[in-house]
Design an enzyme around this catalytic site. Structure first.
Site, PDB file in Angstrom:
ATOM      1  N   TYR A  71      -7.035 -99.710   3.087  1.00  0.00           N
ATOM      2  CA  TYR A  71      -6.173-100.888   3.130  1.00  0.00           C
ATOM      3  C   TYR A  71      -4.979-100.740   2.200  1.00  0.00           C
ATOM      4  CZ  TYR A  71      -9.517-103.298   6.064  1.00  0.00           C
ATOM      5  OH  TYR A  71     -10.323-103.650   7.119  1.00  0.00           O
TER       6      TYR A  71
ATOM      7  N   ASP B 263      -2.919 -93.797  13.022  1.00  0.00           N
ATOM      8  CA  ASP B 263      -3.736 -92.615  13.307  1.00  0.00           C
ATOM      9  C   ASP B 263      -2.987 -91.559  14.109  1.00  0.00           C
ATOM     10  OD1 ASP B 263      -5.789 -93.892  12.020  1.00  0.00           O
ATOM     11  OD2 ASP B 263      -6.861 -94.471  13.838  1.00  0.00           O
TER      12      ASP B 263
END
Length: 433
Positions: free
Chosen positions: A358, A205
């Protein structure tokens, strides 16, 4: 955010560096770091004038002429913790190769499954890492060492380091993993041991403070751009088609924002830092309806942590093993609300929802992150050999730096809605919600 103080920027060391570096005889080596030089935090002349006196600065990363540890007697350990991220294997490989070839370190352990392997080496037997074992590691995504979440017994982890005679522990992790590394460094100091703990910041992130870029982020944005291109074509291929893509970003919307800019086709970018409403004339659904009326297709990006307040049910939030609040699924929530709104308004349309999370986080690195991982791993080795501890290797003002772990994890880096990045996003999307 206020500038950190000199005390907060001070890097902990295990003691005086007396060992000559073996790199001195390496004709291909980079220059040794001049300890008198510093990397200034602010790069704006107005900010420099306002600060007055000596501006806050980082210690630069890099090889030192003199070392704390004698490389011939050093044993090292490496672990990866937290969620997967492109580049974990690259960093492990870079650390192993630098230790083995530059410093001639003979014993390197890879602790399996993060801190679980450090606390329970009898259950998760450590691997002995040598250059041949990691030769092709950078070509793979994921982590060959395995990872885990959640706290482990601090005393048992330090006991393992002592029992295996580990002198330097390299922790490759995000804010939770780095906090664990800092706690281990604290227990080591309490016991009066000479063991260094060096972190390599891993957060897809890109939300760690005081480092410009963490590895894996650029690869994630690259992959997000590919997904957004597909979602855009799905939307364009249907009458009133809506492409809806959920990207990673629990608290910080950097992947969504940079993916939006890289795409150039996104019409709405929703991030945790900028609250939005769904209903009413100024809400997202009305704006989306107007977009469909004008162009008959739309592309929407939502970060996973956006809009959580819209789904609050009044109950106590659940937490994962690391203590993080489990987020509600804003992607499926938005999908269902968009479908319900179109049906209620009698609008013929379709929603194509994609969640690539994912898939993205387990990819091998792109070329930028491959270079970054190599440099971070090499600089982590230099830091550890020089006895730096409770420290991570960061990137600031185009230089690699030593950042005290407590400073890096004291707060979270978040997108500033008033700063240039978000303004560029708004210019690109044209959204007004």
């Amino acid at each position: 955010m206020p500038w950190p103080t000199a005390a907060q920027l001070a890097v902990s060391t295990l003691g005086e560096c007396r060992q000559p570096s073996p790199l001195a005889g390496d004709g291909a080596r980079e220059p040794f770091i001049d300890e008198a030089r510093r990397v200034i935090l602010c790069a704006d002349t107005v900010e420099l004038d306002e600060l007055g006196g000596a501006p806050p600065s980082f210690e630069p990363a890099g090889p030192r002429a003199r070392l704390f540890f004698d490389p011939a007697r050093v044993t090292c350990g490496i672990l990866t913790c937290g969620g997967l991220c492109p580049g974990l294997n690259n960093v492990v490989r870079a650390i192993v190769l630098r230790l083995a070839y530059a410093y001639r370190v003979r014993c390197i352990y890879g602790f399996r499954y993060g801190y679980a392997g450090l606390a329970q080496p009898d259950v998760y037997e450590p691997q002995v890492l040598v250059p041949d074992k990691v030769e092709h590691l950078h070509e793979r995504g994921g982590t060959a060492l395995g990872s885990s979440r959640g706290p482990q017994d601090l005393g048992r982890m330090v006991d393992t380091l002592v029992r295996l005679d580990v002198n330097i522990l390299f922790v490759i992790g995000g804010d939770g993993g780095l906090r664990g590394g800092s706690a281990i460094a604290g227990e080591i100091a309490r016991r009066g041991l000479s063991i260094a703990v060096v972190g390599v910041p891993k957060t897809i992130d890109n939300d760690l403070q005081w480092t410009w870029r963490s590895f894996g982020f650029d690869t994630a944005v690259d992959a997000a751009r590919t997904v957004l291109a597909a979602a855009h074509e799905e939307a364009r291929g249907a009458w009133n088609g809506v492409g809806l893509v959920k990207l990673m970003g629990r608290h910080s919307g950097f992947i969504a924002a940079h993916g939006t800019l890289a795409s150039g086709d996104v019409n709405f970018c929703l991030v945790p830092e900028v609250p939005f409403t769904l209903d009413g004339p100024g809400g997202f659904l009305a704006a989306l309806e107007a977009r469909l009326a004008a162009k008959h297709h739309a592309l929407v990006v939502v970060a996973e942590g956006a809009g959580q307040e819209l789904m609050a049910d009044g109950g106590a939030p659940a937490h994962d093993a690391s203590g993080n609040v489990k987020l509600k699924d804003v992607g499926t929530f938005l999908r269902d609300r968009i479908v319900a709104h179109l049906d209620a308004r009698g609008i013929d349309g379709v929603v194509r929802y994609i969640d690539p999370s994912y898939t993205i986080r387990s990819l091998p690195t792109n070329s930028f992150d491959a270079q970054l991982c190599l440099s971070l791993g090499q600089h982590a080795v230099h830091a550890g050999m020089a006895g730096r501890t409770d420290v991570l290797v960061g990137v600031w003002n185009q230089r690699f730096t030593h950042v005290p772990i407590p400073l890096a994890v004291a707060s979270r880096r978040r997108l500033d809605p008033g700063a240039e990045l978000w303004q560029r996003v708004l210019e690109s999307t044209g959204q007004k919600i």
